[in-house]
Design an enzyme around this catalytic site. Sequence first.
Site, PDB file in Angstrom:
ATOM      1  N   PHE A  22       0.825  -1.209   0.000  1.00 41.34           N
ATOM      2  CA  PHE A  22       0.000   0.000   0.000  1.00 41.34           C
ATOM      3  C   PHE A  22       0.865   1.266   0.000  1.00 41.34           C
ATOM      4  CE2 PHE A  22      -3.069  -3.050   1.739  1.00 41.34           C
ATOM      5  CZ  PHE A  22      -4.201  -2.705   1.040  1.00 41.34           C
ATOM      6  N   SER A  23       2.179   1.102  -0.028  1.00 40.97           N
ATOM      7  CA  SER A  23       3.064   2.266   0.079  1.00 40.97           C
ATOM      8  C   SER A  23       2.850   3.301  -1.027  1.00 40.97           C
ATOM      9  CB  SER A  23       4.520   1.813   0.118  1.00 40.97           C
ATOM     10  OG  SER A  23       4.804   1.136   1.314  1.00 40.97           O
ATOM     11  N   THR A  68      11.719  -3.584   1.314  1.00 42.90           N
ATOM     12  CA  THR A  68      10.980  -4.561   2.097  1.00 42.90           C
ATOM     13  C   THR A  68      11.546  -5.956   1.839  1.00 42.90           C
ATOM     14  OG1 THR A  68       8.761  -5.274   2.737  1.00 42.90           O
ATOM     15  CG2 THR A  68       9.130  -4.911   0.387  1.00 42.90           C
ATOM     16  N   LYS A  72      16.130  -6.346   3.205  1.00 48.45           N
ATOM     17  CA  LYS A  72      16.481  -5.335   4.216  1.00 48.45           C
ATOM     18  C   LYS A  72      17.901  -5.474   4.773  1.00 48.45           C
ATOM     19  CE  LYS A  72      11.811  -4.311   5.852  1.00 48.45           C
ATOM     20  NZ  LYS A  72      10.956  -4.143   7.041  1.00 48.45           N
ATOM     21  N   ASN A  93      15.524  -0.169   5.800  1.00 50.87           N
ATOM     22  CA  ASN A  93      14.260  -0.187   5.055  1.00 50.87           C
ATOM     23  C   ASN A  93      14.035   1.089   4.261  1.00 50.87           C
ATOM     24  OD1 ASN A  93      13.451   1.665   7.128  1.00 50.87           O
ATOM     25  ND2 ASN A  93      11.322   1.020   6.846  1.00 50.87           N
ATOM     26  N   ASP A 108      11.339   1.407  10.613  1.00 53.41           N
ATOM     27  CA  ASP A 108      10.311   0.462  11.067  1.00 53.41           C
ATOM     28  C   ASP A 108      10.031   0.568  12.566  1.00 53.41           C
ATOM     29  OD1 ASP A 108       9.640  -0.741   8.647  1.00 53.41           O
ATOM     30  OD2 ASP A 108      11.237  -2.222   8.795  1.00 53.41           O
ATOM     31  N   GLY A 132       7.146 -14.441  18.326  1.00 50.82           N
ATOM     32  CA  GLY A 132       7.900 -14.473  17.078  1.00 50.82           C
ATOM     33  C   GLY A 132       9.297 -13.911  17.266  1.00 50.82           C
ATOM     34  N   GLY A 134      11.356 -13.195  14.201  1.00 48.26           N
ATOM     35  CA  GLY A 134      11.792 -12.926  12.825  1.00 48.26           C
ATOM     36  C   GLY A 134      12.597 -11.639  12.704  1.00 48.26           C
ATOM     37  N   GLY A 135      12.886 -11.247  11.457  1.00 49.78           N
ATOM     38  CA  GLY A 135      13.764 -10.116  11.197  1.00 49.78           C
ATOM     39  C   GLY A 135      13.292  -8.789  11.745  1.00 49.78           C
ATOM     40  N   GLY A 250      -1.423  -3.456  12.668  1.00 51.48           N
ATOM     41  CA  GLY A 250      -0.162  -2.922  12.155  1.00 51.48           C
ATOM     42  C   GLY A 250      -0.283  -1.727  11.240  1.00 51.48           C
TER      43      GLY A 250
END
Length: 285
Positions: A22-23, A68, A72, A93, A108, A132, A134-135, A250
């Site tokens: 959606f950016s 993204t 990254k 990012n 971010d 989680g 993750g990155g 988010g």
Amino acid sequence: MFEINGHTKQLGIIGYPVEHTFSPNMHNFISETVHNNYVYGAWCVKPEDLKDAIGGMRALGISGINVTAPHKVEVMKYIDVVTDGAKKFGSVNTVVNRDGKLYGYNTDADGFCMALTKAGIEIENSRILIIGAGGVVRPTLIRLIDNKPKSITVVNRTKSKAKTLAEDILKSTGFEVNTEIDKLEFDIVINTTSAGMEPQENVMPIENIEEINDLSFINENTAAVDMIYNPDKTLFLQEAEKRGAKILNGLGMLIYQGIIAYELFTDTKLPDDMGERIKKEVFGR
């Protein structure tokens, strides 16, 4: 839509895949609102083409790009300056082109914490559970720690990954992140996994987390936060809301990291209400 002409500067996002983003909607809305002559696109870049893509950014004089998944970390090899904040977070990012010199930032984590603050969720002295490892979690942890929480616990279906992350954070910040749950009492519970997003709409993030059987520990004194913004309410947020929790998806993180990036791209200070305007006009929320 504002007129695109020979003076229009280019911005965009690279990722693989990137069609879902959606950016462009958000950044082009900002440019039109503040009358900046920039246009923002989306470019699907395969991992093996990343180096060429960054070279193309430089050659074409593209003013800035958002980066993204899955680029990254890898993108840091191909830019001129990785800022101290991005080095600390371990990923980039946002890349800004200043007279042919490429600078890497990470917006971010700042966007995430800004979204919490705008929603009235107090980080300082809070007990935080992160699901989680993750990155996105490393930069988020570092920025949360800057806001002085009482404790942070990270759980992950692969326990070794959470423990490795905790060890890294201890070395980087001196803050001890828990990877075992002593007592299910938390003020903020954050889902950073893809559980709840297509094609996992009916999956809860606590599945395969052996210390947590259900969400009975969430109540009216808890803030439940999901980094997913589509769907608007994941199964996790739906269940947390039933238990009286304050919920936040988010979307705010997406909006505020984008605002910070846009200000870096264009050297523009945006109006304080821009986040709310984007939420209403772009996302209809």
